[in-house]
Each structure stands twice: as C-alpha cells, then as structure tokens.
Motif scaffolding. Structure first.
Motif, PDB file in Angstrom:
ATOM      1  N   ARG A   1      46.472  40.195  41.389  1.00  0.00           N
ATOM      2  CA  ARG A   1      45.443  39.780  42.357  1.00  0.00           C
ATOM      3  C   ARG A   1      46.072  38.791  43.332  1.00  0.00           C
ATOM      4  O   ARG A   1      46.689  37.810  42.936  1.00  0.00           O
ATOM      5  CB  ARG A   1      44.250  39.148  41.677  1.00  0.00           C
ATOM      6  CG  ARG A   1      43.243  38.625  42.724  1.00  0.00           C
ATOM      7  CD  ARG A   1      41.853  38.428  42.216  1.00  0.00           C
ATOM      8  NE  ARG A   1      41.309  39.704  41.820  1.00  0.00           N
ATOM      9  CZ  ARG A   1      40.521  39.875  40.757  1.00  0.00           C
ATOM     10  NH1 ARG A   1      40.198  38.868  40.004  1.00  0.00           N
ATOM     11  NH2 ARG A   1      40.065  41.063  40.455  1.00  0.00           N
ATOM     12  N   HIS A   2      45.908  39.092  44.606  1.00  0.00           N
ATOM     13  CA  HIS A   2      46.415  38.237  45.685  1.00  0.00           C
ATOM     14  C   HIS A   2      45.217  37.593  46.366  1.00  0.00           C
ATOM     15  O   HIS A   2      44.257  38.261  46.718  1.00  0.00           O
ATOM     16  CB  HIS A   2      47.196  39.087  46.691  1.00  0.00           C
ATOM     17  CG  HIS A   2      47.516  38.372  47.956  1.00  0.00           C
ATOM     18  ND1 HIS A   2      46.693  38.428  49.059  1.00  0.00           N
ATOM     19  CD2 HIS A   2      48.547  37.575  48.292  1.00  0.00           C
ATOM     20  CE1 HIS A   2      47.218  37.697  50.031  1.00  0.00           C
ATOM     21  NE2 HIS A   2      48.341  37.175  49.579  1.00  0.00           N
ATOM     22  N   GLY A   3      45.285  36.285  46.539  1.00  0.00           N
ATOM     23  CA  GLY A   3      44.226  35.575  47.239  1.00  0.00           C
ATOM     24  C   GLY A   3      44.780  34.741  48.370  1.00  0.00           C
ATOM     25  O   GLY A   3      45.722  33.973  48.184  1.00  0.00           O
TER      26      GLY A   3
ATOM     27  N   ASN B   1      43.336  43.273  45.003  1.00  0.00           N
ATOM     28  CA  ASN B   1      44.177  43.682  43.877  1.00  0.00           C
ATOM     29  C   ASN B   1      45.301  44.551  44.407  1.00  0.00           C
ATOM     30  O   ASN B   1      45.052  45.541  45.094  1.00  0.00           O
ATOM     31  CB  ASN B   1      43.362  44.452  42.840  1.00  0.00           C
ATOM     32  CG  ASN B   1      42.397  43.554  42.110  1.00  0.00           C
ATOM     33  OD1 ASN B   1      42.561  42.344  42.074  1.00  0.00           O
ATOM     34  ND2 ASN B   1      41.381  44.140  41.520  1.00  0.00           N
TER      35      ASN B   1
ATOM     36  N   ILE C   1      47.011  40.520  36.592  1.00  0.00           N
ATOM     37  CA  ILE C   1      45.802  41.135  36.044  1.00  0.00           C
ATOM     38  C   ILE C   1      46.137  41.968  34.805  1.00  0.00           C
ATOM     39  O   ILE C   1      45.605  41.733  33.733  1.00  0.00           O
ATOM     40  CB  ILE C   1      45.095  42.015  37.101  1.00  0.00           C
ATOM     41  CG1 ILE C   1      44.739  41.175  38.338  1.00  0.00           C
ATOM     42  CG2 ILE C   1      43.854  42.679  36.525  1.00  0.00           C
ATOM     43  CD1 ILE C   1      43.771  40.051  38.082  1.00  0.00           C
TER      44      ILE C   1
ATOM     45  N   VAL D   1      36.725  42.494  46.704  1.00  0.00           N
ATOM     46  CA  VAL D   1      38.067  42.672  46.161  1.00  0.00           C
ATOM     47  C   VAL D   1      38.477  44.101  46.450  1.00  0.00           C
ATOM     48  O   VAL D   1      37.940  45.035  45.880  1.00  0.00           O
ATOM     49  CB  VAL D   1      38.116  42.380  44.646  1.00  0.00           C
ATOM     50  CG1 VAL D   1      39.498  42.661  44.098  1.00  0.00           C
ATOM     51  CG2 VAL D   1      37.724  40.939  44.377  1.00  0.00           C
TER      52      VAL D   1
ATOM     53  N   ASN E   1      40.369  37.932  48.319  1.00  0.00           N
ATOM     54  CA  ASN E   1      41.095  38.496  47.186  1.00  0.00           C
ATOM     55  C   ASN E   1      41.277  39.999  47.338  1.00  0.00           C
ATOM     56  O   ASN E   1      40.369  40.693  47.792  1.00  0.00           O
ATOM     57  CB  ASN E   1      40.344  38.233  45.876  1.00  0.00           C
ATOM     58  CG  ASN E   1      40.350  36.771  45.517  1.00  0.00           C
ATOM     59  OD1 ASN E   1      41.339  36.083  45.724  1.00  0.00           O
ATOM     60  ND2 ASN E   1      39.241  36.283  44.975  1.00  0.00           N
TER      61      ASN E   1
ATOM     62  N   SER F   1      41.679  47.033  47.019  1.00  0.00           N
ATOM     63  CA  SER F   1      42.852  47.365  46.223  1.00  0.00           C
ATOM     64  C   SER F   1      43.809  48.213  47.040  1.00  0.00           C
ATOM     65  O   SER F   1      43.410  48.894  47.969  1.00  0.00           O
ATOM     66  CB  SER F   1      42.457  48.095  44.946  1.00  0.00           C
ATOM     67  OG  SER F   1      41.883  49.340  45.262  1.00  0.00           O
TER      68      SER F   1
ATOM     69  N   THR G   1      47.719  36.135  40.713  1.00  0.00           N
ATOM     70  CA  THR G   1      47.269  36.173  39.331  1.00  0.00           C
ATOM     71  C   THR G   1      47.665  37.520  38.737  1.00  0.00           C
ATOM     72  O   THR G   1      47.422  38.565  39.360  1.00  0.00           O
ATOM     73  CB  THR G   1      45.740  36.006  39.240  1.00  0.00           C
ATOM     74  OG1 THR G   1      45.370  34.787  39.872  1.00  0.00           O
ATOM     75  CG2 THR G   1      45.263  36.002  37.798  1.00  0.00           C
TER      76      THR G   1
END
Length: 163
Positions: free
Chosen positions: A105-107, A147, A90, A36, A145, A38, A88
């Motif tokens: 959060r990008h997936g 952030n 966070i 993850v 994923n 950022s 999502t």
C-alpha cells in the motif's frame, strides 16, 4: 437553421432526462483521497540497481533490509519534490502456478510528487544480496492510498524464506 436548433434542443432535453454518463461525473478531492485503487506490474530482470544518491547504503548488505510482516509499516520515502510516500506491506499471495503477487500500500496526499515509484528486488545468496530486477508504478495520478501489486516469478525466490 431551424432544424439544427431543433436537433440541439432534443439532444439537450434527452441528456437532461437520461443524465450524464457515469464516467463524466466529477467527484470531490476528499472522495478521491479515500478510495484505494490498485495497479499491478511485472518484474523486469533486464535492469540495474539505482544508485544511492548519498552513497551511504550498501545494497549488498542484508542488514539494510529489515523484515516486516503482513500489514506492517515499511517506511517513508522523501522524493525530489519534498513529498512523503508511506509504504505498508500488505501481503504476498499466489498469483498463478508460476507467479506470486506482492502487494504494497502506497500513501501520498500531495499532488506535487515524483510520478514514478521504483521497487528493486533482491535475494539473499550466502549472506550477500543479489539483485534480481525492478518494477515501477506510475503513481503521479494517485492522491491518497493505492495498492500496488508486483507480479514475480516464484522460481526467483525458490527456497528463500522471504522476499
């Protein structure tokens, strides 16, 4: 010629003994997808809202923006490549005395996708959504994923219960 060859042999031996620099080591695609990362960007207030391609969403209607809590799924976006981007919420945290940071959060597990993710920011003024500005992240290099942070002036949302 013998000196050049000797120098190359010494460099080769040295690199084998010391090893490769950390940045030169490759990692598997599975490792890249599980990390993850950022990224953080600021809000640009000198922009206009993007138009809805189907003309169905009225961005001025507060009912088009459901409230979500920390850790809750926001929704999925389908881009021009057919890839899905899962978002999502966070958290929102204090960034400084005058700024706050919104973290999403990008997936996306596709390597073929639109390279930019645009976020538009609004506030509810007397029952009508008022456009404040936008920010974008270059997500083209991420698989899995990541952030995404958005740094926003607190004064834009003063006395508002939500963003």
């Amino acid at each position: 010629m013998k000196k050049v060859r000797l120098v190359l042999y010494v460099l080769l031996a040295f690199s084998l003994i010391v090893g490769l620099p950390t940045g030169a080591q490759a990692s598997s695609k599975a490792d890249q997808q599980n990390k993850v990362g950022s990224a953080d960007v600021g809000l640009n207030q000198n922009t206009k809202p993007h138009l809805d391609k189907k003309g169905q969403q009225n961005y001025k209607n507060p009912d088009d923006y459901p409230l979500v809590g920390e850790g809750e799924y926001v929704g999925a976006l389908n881009d021009t490549y057919g890839s899905y981007h899962y978002l999502t919420y966070i958290s929102t945290a204090e960034y400084s005395d005058t700024k706050m940071q919104l973290l999403i959060r990008h997936g996306c597990y596709s390597s073929s996708k639109d390279p930019y993710l645009y976020a538009e920011f609004y506030t509810n003024r007397n029952g009508v959504m008022d456009y404040l500005g936008s920010a974008y992240h270059n997500i083209g290099g991420f698989t899995g994923n990541v952030n995404l942070g958005y740094t926003i002036d607190k004064s834009l949302y003063e006395n508002d219960p939500y963003i």
